[in-house]
Motif scaffolding. Structure first.
Motif, PDB file in Angstrom:
ATOM      1  N   GLY A 290       0.781  -1.226   0.000  1.00 39.66           N
ATOM      2  CA  GLY A 290       0.000   0.000   0.000  1.00 39.66           C
ATOM      3  C   GLY A 290       0.810   1.270   0.000  1.00 39.66           C
ATOM      4  N   PHE A 291       2.090   1.201  -0.406  1.00 42.50           N
ATOM      5  CA  PHE A 291       2.945   2.391  -0.406  1.00 42.50           C
ATOM      6  C   PHE A 291       2.991   3.022  -1.792  1.00 42.50           C
ATOM      7  CE2 PHE A 291       4.529   0.203   3.343  1.00 42.50           C
ATOM      8  CZ  PHE A 291       4.697   1.248   4.230  1.00 42.50           C
ATOM      9  N   LYS A 292       3.068   4.336  -1.797  1.00 43.41           N
ATOM     10  CA  LYS A 292       3.243   5.126  -3.012  1.00 43.41           C
ATOM     11  C   LYS A 292       4.416   6.065  -2.786  1.00 43.41           C
ATOM     12  CE  LYS A 292       2.568   7.477  -6.832  1.00 43.41           C
ATOM     13  NZ  LYS A 292       2.919   6.925  -8.148  1.00 43.41           N
ATOM     14  N   PHE A 293       5.381   6.060  -3.722  1.00 42.41           N
ATOM     15  CA  PHE A 293       6.593   6.857  -3.568  1.00 42.41           C
ATOM     16  C   PHE A 293       6.578   8.058  -4.513  1.00 42.41           C
ATOM     17  CE2 PHE A 293       7.693   2.819  -1.775  1.00 42.41           C
ATOM     18  CZ  PHE A 293       8.590   3.104  -0.758  1.00 42.41           C
ATOM     19  N   VAL A 294       6.967   9.198  -3.989  1.00 35.91           N
ATOM     20  CA  VAL A 294       7.146  10.414  -4.778  1.00 35.91           C
ATOM     21  C   VAL A 294       8.512  10.989  -4.432  1.00 35.91           C
ATOM     22  CG1 VAL A 294       4.694  10.967  -4.987  1.00 35.91           C
ATOM     23  CG2 VAL A 294       5.963  11.800  -3.017  1.00 35.91           C
ATOM     24  N   THR A 295       9.093  11.727  -5.363  1.00 37.12           N
ATOM     25  CA  THR A 295      10.429  12.276  -5.119  1.00 37.12           C
ATOM     26  C   THR A 295      10.497  13.747  -5.477  1.00 37.12           C
ATOM     27  OG1 THR A 295      12.781  12.103  -5.706  1.00 37.12           O
ATOM     28  CG2 THR A 295      11.184  11.508  -7.410  1.00 37.12           C
ATOM     29  N   LEU A 296      11.201  14.488  -4.645  1.00 40.47           N
ATOM     30  CA  LEU A 296      11.529  15.886  -4.914  1.00 40.47           C
ATOM     31  C   LEU A 296      13.043  16.065  -4.959  1.00 40.47           C
ATOM     32  CD1 LEU A 296       8.958  17.878  -2.729  1.00 40.47           C
ATOM     33  CD2 LEU A 296       8.911  17.511  -5.192  1.00 40.47           C
ATOM     34  N   ALA A 297      13.769  14.955  -5.161  1.00 36.75           N
ATOM     35  CA  ALA A 297      15.223  15.043  -5.259  1.00 36.75           C
ATOM     36  C   ALA A 297      15.599  15.877  -6.477  1.00 36.75           C
ATOM     37  CB  ALA A 297      15.823  13.643  -5.369  1.00 36.75           C
ATOM     38  N   GLU A 298      16.492  16.831  -6.285  1.00 32.47           N
ATOM     39  CA  GLU A 298      16.836  17.772  -7.339  1.00 32.47           C
ATOM     40  C   GLU A 298      18.326  18.092  -7.274  1.00 32.47           C
ATOM     41  OE1 GLU A 298      16.416  20.227 -10.626  1.00 32.47           O
ATOM     42  OE2 GLU A 298      15.053  18.732  -9.787  1.00 32.47           O
ATOM     43  N   PRO A 299      19.040  18.005  -8.405  1.00 37.53           N
ATOM     44  CA  PRO A 299      20.472  18.334  -8.423  1.00 37.53           C
ATOM     45  C   PRO A 299      20.755  19.724  -7.866  1.00 37.53           C
ATOM     46  CG  PRO A 299      19.840  17.275 -10.473  1.00 37.53           C
ATOM     47  CD  PRO A 299      18.564  17.514  -9.717  1.00 37.53           C
ATOM     48  N   ALA A 300      21.846  19.836  -7.127  1.00 40.10           N
ATOM     49  CA  ALA A 300      22.341  21.088  -6.527  1.00 40.10           C
ATOM     50  C   ALA A 300      21.553  21.519  -5.303  1.00 40.10           C
ATOM     51  CB  ALA A 300      22.368  22.227  -7.543  1.00 40.10           C
TER      52      ALA A 300
END
Length: 567
Positions: A290-300
């Protein structure tokens, strides 16, 4: 551009009171020359910009009908920040025949860069050097069709037109401030009026309150900056391929994304997490639980930027089931301070000026950080100049924001590795396997630039100062904070391997909703098979890193009892 109508509105309001007060009517008549000067100041550059737009449109039309071969670089003057910069090479042989693009560096040999009758390719490995890109009709370089030179520089020189526009923009701000202050002083003054210049009376029976009026004028200027840059008006047209634009786009998309009714896990990070973590792989592994992954990883991006990103997308601190925060060795060059200020600018508020400024080492950086919080336009100078120089191209780029967000979600990583590459830390010499292209070799060389000890310590200090702020923000929330190490690199000779990679905040990991993955979790990835340069995982490493991270997270989160009462 919005300042002239607002000044005109203020003048009109003053003139409406005129019938009731004869002194105000006289002042309104005398203000007419001032208004004309202000309008001319703001509208004259628009004629120049309009001419530039028409010229650009004419150039595009000419290009469509021309059969002449061409190769271009956008930009051809690349600002190198953090040791690297990027440009986009476009070429067209003009007649549909095969073309061969070669690149030559100073004291280097021509290397095949790309082939095709026409095309475009991003070059992310530009350093402080000169690169000559040549378009030939054959792979033996007998017939040269076109050429372009790309220069990398650590200083923001830009094109002559961009420099001119930046200077003009600065003067416009100064002139606007002077005009606003003058009007504020003049309209609030009292006494006998003159009908000719100088407009101020030589004597006045009442005080003019010059100090108060100057402060009111400065406040009006700050308000004007706030209307344009603090309300999101200009943020909506930031260049989406710039650092600030990308951050604005991904935070806006995440903020507007409706909840999915699943256990949402947000992943933060810099380029190492952006290259190393795959939401597609994570969703496939975590969907059964039941997990949903989102990412805000951004270079610099850095730890302080992550804090402001969380404040923007999760104002109640209740949106996510868990948040993954990476820690580990990196480096933050002092030369990148302006970039980090500009990048974080879309997320800053007036009250952040001193807290945000504390993240910078040099006083010059702290001053620019404070200024960016109050006068947001100061952080967007280069972007504003670029917009005024290429408004049509900017609008087209903004319309492709959705495609950019989609490209992030389907990105699979780089498809080559460093197997067969050797690195001598003493001499700095590298030996490459024949299968690597020159572009790939250049990217690896550039990633091996040795950071100073102070730059590495500064990176750790940022983590020590700002990750606890994130933890404290969620201390009363049911959201679990997961601290995770990141793989250090493919070579044991790199400086990162000689520094212990321990979590620098053990006291906060004792909180019930905070846990840290063991420091050795990803040691198995620290080999050339899983990297495309000295810091970033390739597609194979991306797969393995995501699998291990998600499996550990799901196991820990499923066993935890901290979310028993989670809404």
């Amino acid at each position: 551009m919005n300042a002239a109508p607002r000044l005109n509105d203020e003048v009109c309001k003053g003139s409406e009171v005129g019938p009731r007060n004869s002194w105000a009517a006289g002042k309104a008549r005398l203000l007419l020359p001032v208004v004309v000067v202000c309008l001319a100041t703001f509208l004259a550059p628009m004629r120049i910009f309009g001419g530039a737009v028409e010229q650009a449109a004419g150039d595009d039309n000419t290009g469509n009908s021309s059969v002449a071969p061409v190769i271009t670089a956008k930009p051809d003057q690349v600002i190198v920040a953090g040791g690297r910069g990027s440009t986009e090479i476009q070429w067209n042989t003009g007649n549909g025949s095969m073309g061969f693009v070669f690149v030559t560096t100073k004291d280097g040999k021509p290397v095949l860069f790309a082939t095709g009758a026409k095309g475009r390719r991003v070059v992310p490995w530009i350093r402080a050097d000169k690169y000559v890109f040549e378009l030939y009709s054959d792979d033996q370089r007998r017939t040269l069709l076109a050429t372009v030179t790309v220069s990398g520089t650590t200083e923001s020189k830009g094109s002559p037109r961009a420099v001119l526009l930046q200077e003009r923009a600065r003067w416009l701000l100064v002139e606007a401030l002077i005009a606003i202050v003058y009007i504020a002083v003049y309209l609030s003054s009292k006494g006998t009026l003159r009908t000719t210049f100088p407009t101020e009376p030589t004597t006045s029976p009442r005080p003019l309150h010059v100090g108060r009026n100057l402060l009111l004028g400065v406040a009006a200027f700050v308000c004007l900056d706030g209307v344009i840059f603090h309300t999101g008006l200009y943020v909506s047209i930031l260049a989406p391929d710039s650092y600030a634009g990308r951050l604005a786009v991904i935070t806006r998309a995440e903020k507007q994304r409706p909840p999915l009714g699943l256990k949402e896990v947000l992943v933060l990070g810099d380029s190492r997490m952006a290259e190393g973590f795959s939401t597609a792989v994570a969703d496939e592994l975590g969907s059964a639980a039941g997990f949903k992954f989102v990412t805000l990883a951004e270079p610099a991006s850095t730890a302080n930027t992550w804090y402001y990103m969380l404040r923007e997308v999760d104002p109640t601190a209740q949106r996510y089931w868990a948040i993954v925060v990476p820690y580990g060795i990196g480096y933050e060059p002092t030369s990148a301070e302006s970039l980090r200020i500009s990048m974080a600018a879309p997320l800053l508020r007036y009250g952040d000026c001193f807290t945000f400024a504390s993240a910078f080492q040099q006083w010059s950086g702290r001053f620019r950080a404070v200024t960016a919080c109050i006068l947001r336009g100061s952080a967007y100078q280069s972007d504003v100049a670029d917009f005024l120089e290429h408004p049509i191209a900017r609008i087209e780029n903004v319309q492709r924001e959705a495609a950019m967000v989609h490209a992030r979600s389907v990105y699979k990583g780089r498809d080559y590795d460093m197997v067969g590459t050797s690195y001598d830390a003493t001499t700095g010499q590298m030996t490459f396997p024949p299968r690597l292209t020159e572009a790939q070799r250049e990217a690896i060389r550039k990633s091996l630039l040795q950071p100073s000890q102070s730059e590495m310590q500064y990176s750790l200090r940022l983590q020590r100062d700002w990750i606890p702020r994130i933890l404290n923000r969620y201390s009363k929330s049911a959201t679990t904070i997961v601290l995770t190490p990141v793989p250090r690199g493919p070579f044991a000779e790199l400086p990162a391997f000689s520094v212990a990679q321990r979590a620098p905040f053990p006291e906060v990991t004792r909180q019930r909703t905070v846990f840290s993955l063991p420091e050795q979790t990803f040691d198995f990835l620290e080999k050339p098979d899983y990297y495309f340069d000295a810091f970033h995982l390739n597609a194979k490493g991306r797969q393995r890193f995501t699998e291990r991270l998600v499996n550990d997270l799901v196991a820990r989160l499923a066993a935890a009892d901290s979310h028993a009462s989670y809404p």
